[in-house]
Design a protein around this motif. Structure first.
Motif, PDB file in Angstrom:
ATOM      1  N   ARG A   1      -0.408  -0.363  -2.533  1.00  0.00           N
ATOM      2  CA  ARG A   1      -0.158   1.038  -2.989  1.00  0.00           C
ATOM      3  C   ARG A   1      -1.510   1.659  -3.791  1.00  0.00           C
ATOM      4  O   ARG A   1      -1.872   2.872  -3.668  1.00  0.00           O
TER       5      ARG A   1
ATOM      6  N   ASP B   1       4.006  -4.378 -10.979  1.00  0.00           N
ATOM      7  CA  ASP B   1       5.041  -3.674 -10.384  1.00  0.00           C
ATOM      8  C   ASP B   1       5.899  -2.922 -10.988  1.00  0.00           C
ATOM      9  O   ASP B   1       6.040  -3.181 -12.447  1.00  0.00           O
ATOM     10  N   ASP B   2       6.754  -1.814 -10.517  1.00  0.00           N
ATOM     11  CA  ASP B   2       7.421  -1.186 -11.181  1.00  0.00           C
ATOM     12  C   ASP B   2       8.743  -1.707 -11.355  1.00  0.00           C
ATOM     13  O   ASP B   2       9.840  -1.314 -10.441  1.00  0.00           O
TER      14      ASP B   2
ATOM     15  N   THR C   1      -3.708   4.804  -2.921  1.00  0.00           N
ATOM     16  CA  THR C   1      -4.144   5.996  -3.708  1.00  0.00           C
ATOM     17  C   THR C   1      -5.738   5.901  -4.189  1.00  0.00           C
ATOM     18  O   THR C   1      -6.145   7.094  -3.892  1.00  0.00           O
TER      19      THR C   1
ATOM     20  N   TYR D   1      13.798   7.694   4.820  1.00  0.00           N
ATOM     21  CA  TYR D   1      12.183   7.823   5.230  1.00  0.00           C
ATOM     22  C   TYR D   1      12.058   9.312   5.725  1.00  0.00           C
ATOM     23  O   TYR D   1      12.773  10.130   5.970  1.00  0.00           O
TER      24      TYR D   1
ATOM     25  N   PRO E   1       5.229   1.683   2.152  1.00  0.00           N
ATOM     26  CA  PRO E   1       6.335   1.300   1.288  1.00  0.00           C
ATOM     27  C   PRO E   1       6.050   1.668  -0.210  1.00  0.00           C
ATOM     28  O   PRO E   1       5.006   1.284  -0.938  1.00  0.00           O
ATOM     29  N   ALA E   2       7.222   2.283  -1.002  1.00  0.00           N
ATOM     30  CA  ALA E   2       7.111   2.701  -2.266  1.00  0.00           C
ATOM     31  C   ALA E   2       7.030   1.508  -3.144  1.00  0.00           C
ATOM     32  O   ALA E   2       6.857   1.383  -4.472  1.00  0.00           O
ATOM     33  N   ASP E   3       7.924   0.408  -2.531  1.00  0.00           N
ATOM     34  CA  ASP E   3       8.369  -0.829  -3.279  1.00  0.00           C
ATOM     35  C   ASP E   3       7.659  -2.112  -2.923  1.00  0.00           C
ATOM     36  O   ASP E   3       8.098  -3.244  -3.159  1.00  0.00           O
TER      37      ASP E   3
ATOM     38  N   PHE F   1       4.720   7.807   0.396  1.00  0.00           N
ATOM     39  CA  PHE F   1       5.257   6.501   0.185  1.00  0.00           C
ATOM     40  C   PHE F   1       6.867   6.599   0.344  1.00  0.00           C
ATOM     41  O   PHE F   1       7.446   7.907   0.045  1.00  0.00           O
ATOM     42  N   ALA F   2       7.332   5.659   0.856  1.00  0.00           N
ATOM     43  CA  ALA F   2       8.986   5.775   1.097  1.00  0.00           C
ATOM     44  C   ALA F   2       9.567   4.537   0.719  1.00  0.00           C
ATOM     45  O   ALA F   2       8.854   3.366   1.159  1.00  0.00           O
ATOM     46  N   PRO F   3      10.670   4.432  -0.002  1.00  0.00           N
ATOM     47  CA  PRO F   3      11.499   3.197  -0.264  1.00  0.00           C
ATOM     48  C   PRO F   3      11.599   2.353   0.870  1.00  0.00           C
ATOM     49  O   PRO F   3      12.123   3.050   2.059  1.00  0.00           O
ATOM     50  N   THR F   4      11.700   0.955   0.892  1.00  0.00           N
ATOM     51  CA  THR F   4      12.092   0.092   2.085  1.00  0.00           C
ATOM     52  C   THR F   4      13.219   0.349   2.521  1.00  0.00           C
ATOM     53  O   THR F   4      13.522   0.372   3.567  1.00  0.00           O
TER      54      THR F   4
END
Length: 385
Positions: free
Chosen positions: A122, A354-355, A126, A145, A114-116, A138-141
């Motif tokens: 994460r 966190d972003d 990396t 996808y 998950p990107a988030d 990475f993919a957002p929840t």
């Protein structure tokens, strides 16, 4: 796939597997009643155990404290009954998830993360996985996808921390398995009472037991659960050689705390709903997220997939200074990281990496009386305006 669902959920249900949540939590993992014995045996503190002089460790279940501890096994039985799979507990949630990644992935494999989601995962991917030759995607929840062709493992966190997006797990599991990959679900936010990913098609569950599962803010714990005997053996072997085990007292505290999980979650969910409705009605608060709100983007999936909504929500107060003023004014909301405890806490996530926007707040509802908590949050927001 041979690695998945090789054992049935009935094997992990326990005596009270078909009972209600409260009953299952109270009785999960307890040994058979013995006159004169406690309901939950006290913690066993041991490094070595007596060995049979001739058979050695083959004669008894306990040989050495790193792989063997009866207190830890009772906790694993209890969590396994709630998740519906075989369970191994770890020293922390991060130990469980990194153990999963390192046990399953090899150089040349591809993993989708998950990107988030939780930012240390994460960072680990990396810094360590990529350095070991694992391709990290990475993919957002909430999606989209990527194509899963050639992927070894897909890990999702749902509801996501801290954004609270929710994944349609049966639909995702179908895609992942069609590509020949494994699906792992971080179930920390939902807990096994809110969601049973193994029933929804996941191959593995990982979670931080530090948070709502044990809920008293007094221990660190992680776990992995699966219905695949080979995957459970891999996780067990990894934990044994790395030594990422919780101590006996932490395992005992965690098992004791499971008994009140149903009660704690019920109050936390009620508090989260009340606070979410308060926040969406205020023009000085933006970006309110809670999967139980009908207008929330996650609601269509969450309302059919989650058995109960989490006690965590998020919102934006525009800037860091206003968040600080809000926390200064609150009497019942403590400034602290982590979530799922008895006390209501708030955390400005940008300070941890966190972003998120500078004023983004993750609020974890405790078990205070709802009317008191609503009054306190209202007064604190007014004072911080």
């Amino acid at each position: 796939m041979d690695e998945t669902h090789s054992l049935s959920p009935e094997e992990y249900a326990g005596t009270f597997g078909s009972a209600g949540d409260g009953t299952r939590c109270v009785h999960a993992g307890l040994p058979e009643p013995t006159p004169g014995a406690p309901f939950l045996p006290g913690p066993v503190f041991a490094a070595p155990y007596h060995l049979d002089p001739r058979q050695g460790p083959a004669a008894a279940p306990n040989g050495y404290g790193r792989p063997d501890n009866p207190t830890r096994r009772l906790l694993e039985t209890a969590i396994g009954e709630l998740e519906g799979g075989g369970c191994r507990v770890f020293a922390s949630g991060q130990a469980a998830i990194t153990g999963l990644l390192l046990a399953v992935l090899r150089a040349g494999d591809t993993v989708v993360l998950p990107a988030d989601g939780y930012f240390p995962v994460r960072a680990f991917a990396t810094d360590t996985l990529a350095g070991n030759g694992v391709r990290v995607v990475f993919a957002p929840t909430a999606g989209p996808y990527p194509d899963f062709t050639g992927v070894r493992l897909v890990l999702v966190e749902t509801p996501a921390n801290p954004g609270l997006d929710v994944v349609d797990l049966p639909a995702l599991a179908e895609r992942v398995h069609a590509a020949g990959a494994l699906l792992a679900v971080d179930n920390t936010t939902a807990t096994p009472l809110g969601q049973r990913p193994l029933d929804l098609g996941a191959d593995l569950v990982v979670a931080s037991g530090t948070k709502a599962l044990t809920g008293h803010s007094d221990l660190l714990l992680g776990y992995l659960a699966t219905r695949s005997a080979p995957l459970l053996e891999q996780a067990t072997a990894w934990r044994t050689v790395t030594g990422a085990v919780p101590g006996a007292f932490d395992a005992w505290l965690a098992h004791r705390s499971l008994a009140t999980l149903d009660l704690r979650l019920a109050r936390q969910t009620a508090n989260a709903e009340a606070i979410a409705r308060l926040l969406v009605a205020r023009p000085d608060v933006s970006g309110v997220r809670w999967p139980g709100l009908p207008d929330d983007p996650a609601y269509p999936v969450a309302s059919r997939q989650l058995r109960r909504m989490p006690g965590v929500l998020s919102f934006d107060l525009a800037d860091a200074d206003r968040v600080a003023r809000f926390l200064d004014a609150a009497r019942l909301v403590g400034a602290a990281t982590s979530f799922g405890g008895l006390h209501t806490t708030a955390d400005r996530r940008a300070q941890w990496g966190d972003d998120t926007a500078p004023g983004f707040v993750r609020l974890s509802c405790g078990v205070e009386d709802t009317v008191d908590l609503v009054a306190d949050v209202t007064a604190a927001l007014d004072a911080a305006a």
